[in-house]
Design an enzyme around this catalytic site. Sequence first.
Site, PDB file in Angstrom:
ATOM      1  N   HIS A 210       1.470  -1.864  -0.389  1.00 15.73           N
ATOM      2  CA  HIS A 210       0.303  -0.153   0.074  1.00 15.73           C
ATOM      3  C   HIS A 210       0.549   1.064   0.020  1.00 15.73           C
ATOM      4  CE1 HIS A 210      -2.971  -3.092   2.323  1.00 15.73           C
ATOM      5  NE2 HIS A 210      -3.460  -3.131   0.875  1.00 15.73           N
TER       6      HIS A 210
ATOM      7  N   LYS B  95     -14.782  -8.553   4.444  1.00 15.23           N
ATOM      8  CA  LYS B  95     -13.850  -9.168   5.442  1.00 15.23           C
ATOM      9  C   LYS B  95     -13.581  -9.143   7.113  1.00 15.23           C
ATOM     10  CE  LYS B  95     -10.094  -7.906   1.742  1.00 15.23           C
ATOM     11  NZ  LYS B  95      -9.748  -6.811   0.981  1.00 15.23           N
TER      12      LYS B  95
ATOM     13  N   ARG C  86      -1.963  -6.239  -8.544  1.00 22.11           N
ATOM     14  CA  ARG C  86      -0.545  -6.746  -7.584  1.00 22.11           C
ATOM     15  C   ARG C  86      -0.533  -7.893  -8.783  1.00 22.11           C
ATOM     16  NH1 ARG C  86      -3.247  -7.625  -1.967  1.00 22.11           N
ATOM     17  NH2 ARG C  86      -4.784  -6.772  -3.347  1.00 22.11           N
TER      18      ARG C  86
ATOM     19  N   SER D 218      -2.781  -7.569   3.423  1.00 20.34           N
ATOM     20  CA  SER D 218      -2.951  -7.517   4.277  1.00 20.34           C
ATOM     21  C   SER D 218      -3.333  -8.845   5.138  1.00 20.34           C
ATOM     22  CB  SER D 218      -4.230  -6.478   5.284  1.00 20.34           C
ATOM     23  OG  SER D 218      -3.746  -5.746   4.591  1.00 20.34           O
TER      24      SER D 218
HETATM   25  P1  ADP Z   1      -9.935  -3.635   0.176  1.00 23.19           P
HETATM   26  O1  ADP Z   1     -10.591  -4.718   0.595  1.00 23.19           O
HETATM   27  O2  ADP Z   1     -10.955  -2.792  -0.674  1.00 23.19           O
HETATM   28  O3  ADP Z   1      -9.072  -4.515  -1.751  1.00 23.19           O
HETATM   29  P2  ADP Z   1      -7.026  -3.567   0.653  1.00 23.19           P
HETATM   30  O4  ADP Z   1      -6.684  -3.192   1.982  1.00 23.19           O
HETATM   31  O5  ADP Z   1      -7.115  -4.883   0.418  1.00 23.19           O
HETATM   32  O6  ADP Z   1      -8.836  -2.894   0.770  1.00 23.19           O
HETATM   33  O7  ADP Z   1      -6.538  -3.002  -0.972  1.00 23.19           O
HETATM   34  C1  ADP Z   1      -6.653  -1.639  -1.380  1.00 23.19           C
HETATM   35  C2  ADP Z   1      -6.373  -1.118  -2.077  1.00 23.19           C
HETATM   36  O8  ADP Z   1      -4.189  -1.714  -2.345  1.00 23.19           O
HETATM   37  C3  ADP Z   1      -7.047  -2.714  -3.656  1.00 23.19           C
HETATM   38  O9  ADP Z   1      -6.473  -1.869  -4.850  1.00 23.19           O
HETATM   39  C4  ADP Z   1      -5.629  -3.271  -3.415  1.00 23.19           C
HETATM   40  O10 ADP Z   1      -5.967  -4.224  -4.782  1.00 23.19           O
HETATM   41  C5  ADP Z   1      -4.619  -2.879  -3.522  1.00 23.19           C
HETATM   42  N1  ADP Z   1      -3.141  -3.737  -2.599  1.00 23.19           N
HETATM   43  C6  ADP Z   1      -3.614  -4.230  -1.295  1.00 23.19           C
HETATM   44  N2  ADP Z   1      -1.964  -5.315  -1.457  1.00 23.19           N
HETATM   45  C7  ADP Z   1      -1.318  -4.552  -2.053  1.00 23.19           C
HETATM   46  C8  ADP Z   1       0.008  -4.350  -2.916  1.00 23.19           C
HETATM   47  N3  ADP Z   1       0.810  -5.942  -1.819  1.00 23.19           N
HETATM   48  N4  ADP Z   1       0.357  -3.825  -3.888  1.00 23.19           N
HETATM   49  C9  ADP Z   1      -0.576  -3.379  -4.720  1.00 23.19           C
HETATM   50  N5  ADP Z   1      -1.178  -2.962  -4.197  1.00 23.19           N
HETATM   51  C10 ADP Z   1      -1.969  -3.543  -3.251  1.00 23.19           C
END
Ligand code: ADP
Length: 158
Positions: free
Chosen positions: A17, A41, A90, A128
């Site tokens: 992130h 989630k 990703r 996460s």
């Molecule tokens: P959500 O529940 O909205 O998917 P996340 O916190 O899981 O929330 O992800 C928020 C955003 O960050 C999404 O666009 C996800 O694809 C992106 N994201 C999550 N992990 C990574 C990573 N390792 N690298 C790049 N983008 C990521």
Amino acid sequence: MTKAIYAGSFDPITNGHVDIINRAKGIFDFVYVAVSHNLNKTAFFTIDERISLINGIFKDDPKVECNGLEGLLVDYAQKKGVSILIRGLRAVSDFDVEFQMSLTNRELAPKIDTVFLMTDSKYSYLSSSLVKELVHLKADIEDFVPSHVKDALKEKLK
Ligand code: ADP
């Protein structure tokens, strides 16, 4: 001034992130990070805890502001006068759900566009959920999250 919103559950924020936020800062003048509850989630940290973990990285950064998000993202964007949403990609596996979400947001607010940023390859497998799983298994997560996030995860598990 071109502003963008990066919304997500950030439960917790990972280096993946952070990589996306830093990339967005290179493109846009200002980035709102919006922390939302994801109905699909189970939450580990509260929204306030997640905001405080993000502020632990960006609170002195004049280009980043982190807030909680309730309700529709497009309503929040319109309230802030922002027409660009950022999402991180990703792998191909992210595409389906992101495609669906961005077209839904466009249906709700045609003037708002989603910009996808590709993560650094070293974070392409990082999520996460993976970090939480590793903490439960007492694995070293040093390379995956900032150190204060690692401490908070360990503290939460006690
Ligand atoms: P959500 O529940 O909205 O998917 P996340 O916190 O899981 O929330 O992800 C928020 C955003 O960050 C999404 O666009 C996800 O694809 C992106 N994201 C999550 N992990 C990574 C990573 N390792 N690298 C790049 N983008 C990521």
